[in-house]
Enzyme design. Structure first.
Site, PDB file in Angstrom:
ATOM      1  N   LEU A   1      -3.402 -14.168  19.900  1.00 31.64           N
ATOM      2  CA  LEU A   1      -4.972 -14.221  20.719  1.00 31.64           C
ATOM      3  C   LEU A   1      -4.439 -13.083  22.169  1.00 31.64           C
ATOM      4  CD1 LEU A   1      -6.628 -17.799  20.367  1.00 31.64           C
ATOM      5  CD2 LEU A   1      -7.368 -15.757  19.671  1.00 31.64           C
TER       6      LEU A   1
ATOM      7  N   TYR B   1      -3.160  -4.847  17.311  1.00 28.40           N
ATOM      8  CA  TYR B   1      -3.145  -3.985  15.977  1.00 28.40           C
ATOM      9  C   TYR B   1      -4.770  -3.344  15.875  1.00 28.40           C
ATOM     10  CZ  TYR B   1      -3.775  -3.419  11.148  1.00 28.40           C
ATOM     11  OH  TYR B   1      -3.777  -2.275  10.162  1.00 28.40           O
TER      12      TYR B   1
ATOM     13  N   ILE C   1       0.913  -1.351   0.047  1.00 24.90           N
ATOM     14  CA  ILE C   1       0.079   0.472  -0.479  1.00 24.90           C
ATOM     15  C   ILE C   1       0.877   1.024  -0.128  1.00 24.90           C
ATOM     16  CG2 ILE C   1      -1.822   0.959   1.049  1.00 24.90           C
ATOM     17  CD1 ILE C   1      -3.069  -1.215   2.298  1.00 24.90           C
TER      18      ILE C   1
END
Length: 462
Positions: A308, A368, A228
């Site tokens: 997790l 995140y 990106i």
């Protein structure tokens, strides 16, 4: 490519997939390309700014077909339906800026119904409404939000790569403030922006739209070596910018390749270092001159360390927050600390990268999601702190974008991510880049404190 993906790519695999309801997604219109069909304008009582803005863009609008009981015709099955457009519209713009009462929402329905199955591929529905902050009374404020419900539902009902988006206008917004947004939405630059709503207000400094909005302007892009970030650097360069491409030293070869390709300069830099902001200003001052300033900085650099929460240690936690959020804030603190050689210009644009994971959360991405939600909170807070300056700060929130990183996701999971949005496909890196370039445009000074999702109206957080 996995065995399953290889089978899926064969004609037999595609046949089976279509039988299972997994048809090929529509090809989206991209780039600085207007619709092929006419742009139809529907004006409700109290509107008018859409027509004035289209005049600035040199677009002559066509007349809409309105669905009324007396205008309906019988189709081949004997059902009463609205008359069809003689030629497929490329876009319909509904100017609902004067709508204040519930009963007036019928006007939006009557304008949109005939267009729903008539728009050309990659057509556009664009609704303009007055922001709730600029209307009086409970009904008017409720109606403003009600229009957002219409927009988000229309986006999910359109087919063929067509999109629907809503622009709320703040008090005092002029056609010149709206022009860059309307141009972006009509063109293919907004291909993967669907079902979204954001706000436009009065710019502190006005600029005309041009084909090369960043000519003679310096744009800094972090994380520019690949994916990106590289697409962002190329898009700004296409639009005239002198790009300073920034990435970590380990990506030096790829970074140099991008910078050389677009005629920019490369700066190898770990953005988490305390002196990162000073390194950026020093590079610009030494490379381009003491009097040069940054027009825009794109904080694209980011990392993931997905686990997790039950398995997430402090190192994986802090590294993501440091790169994705804290580094951006430290660099901005330096750039905003005062005028300096190579620093921010008076009308600078600051943009960050949020994420749909930051909006809705995502399993295995606590760190995140925290960092990306933090980017949004930072945008909203800094916008207020900069309210007396013509600097703007915004962010985009990408959904599933086709990159080297997402290509590593297992095939079935990747297909689920691709198809759980209204456009039934993943976005391209250039879709994120085009939205960032729109937000950074000189003519986009009225777009401030906004987070625009580039996700094809992903169901996550929709």
């Amino acid at each position: 490519m996995s065995i399953l993906e290889s089978i899926y790519a064969t004609p037999a695999g595609k046949f089976v997939a279509r039988k299972a309801g997994l048809s090929d997604p529509p090809k989206l219109r991209r780039g600085r390309v207007l619709p092929t069909g006419p742009v139809v304008l529907g004006e409700l009582d109290g509107g008018g700014i859409a027509r004035q803005t289209l005049e600035l863009l040199g677009v002559i609008p066509g007349q809409p077909i309105v669905d009324t009981p007396e205008a309906r015709i019988k189709d081949d099955k004997g059902r009463s339906v609205p008359p069809r457009y003689p030629a497929k519209p490329g876009a319909i713009i509904v100017d609902a800026t004067g709508v204040r009462e519930i009963v007036q929402l019928e006007g939006i329905r009557a304008l949109l119904r005939p267009a729903m199955r008539s728009l050309e591929g990659s057509g556009r529905v664009i609704i303009l409404a007055t922001d709730a902050s600029a209307v009086d009374g409970l009904e008017a404020k409720a109606v403003a939000q009600g229009i957002d419900g219409i927009n988000r539902t229309v986006g999910k009902e359109l087919r063929g790569g067509a999109t629907s988006n809503l622009v709320f206008l703040k008090e005092g917004t002029r056609p010149s403030d709206l022009a860059s947004t309307l141009s972006f939405l009509l063109e293919g630059r907004s291909a993967f922006v669907d079902g979204q709503a954001w706000r436009v207000g009065q710019a502190k400094v006005t600029h005309e739209l041009t084909a090369k909005p960043f000519a003679d302007r310096i744009v800094v892009v972090t994380g520019a070596a690949r994916g990106i970030g590289a697409a962002i650097a190329r898009t700004f360069a296409r639009d005239g910018a002198t790009v300073v491409a920034v990435d970590i030293p380990a990506a030096g070869d790829a970074l140099a390749k991008v910078a050389n390709e677009i005629g920019g300069s490369a700066l190898q830099l770990d953005i988490t270092k305390a002196d990162a902001g000073a390194r950026i200003t020093g590079h610009i001052a030494s490379r381009y001159g003491q009097d040069k300033r940054i027009w825009a900085i794109v904080h694209n650099a980011g990392i993931t360390r997905d686990k997790l929460l039950a398995n997430l240690d402090e190192r994986q936690w802090s590294s993501v927050l440091d790169v994705n959020l804290a580094a951006e804030m430290r660099i901005n603190d330096h750039l905003l600390s005062g005028d300096m050689p190579g620093g921010l210009g008076e009308e600078a644009r600051i943009v960050g990268i949020a994420s749909t994971s930051g909006i809705a959360g995502n399993k295995g991405q606590t760190n995140y999601a925290a960092s990306k939600a933090g980017v949004m909170g930072y945008v909203w807070a800094l916008k207020d702190e900069l309210s007396d300056r013509p600097i703007t700060i915004n962010a985009v929130a990408p959904g599933f974008i086709e990159t080297e990183m997402t290509a590593a996701i297992p095939f079935v999971q990747r297909e689920i991510f691709r198809r759980t949005n209204s456009l039934t496909q993943g976005g391209n890196p250039v879709d994120v880049a085009e939205t960032l370039a729109y937000l950074c445009g000189p003519a986009s000074g009225g777009v401030d404190g906004q987070v625009v999702r580039v996700c094809g109206q992903n169901l996550v957080g929709a």
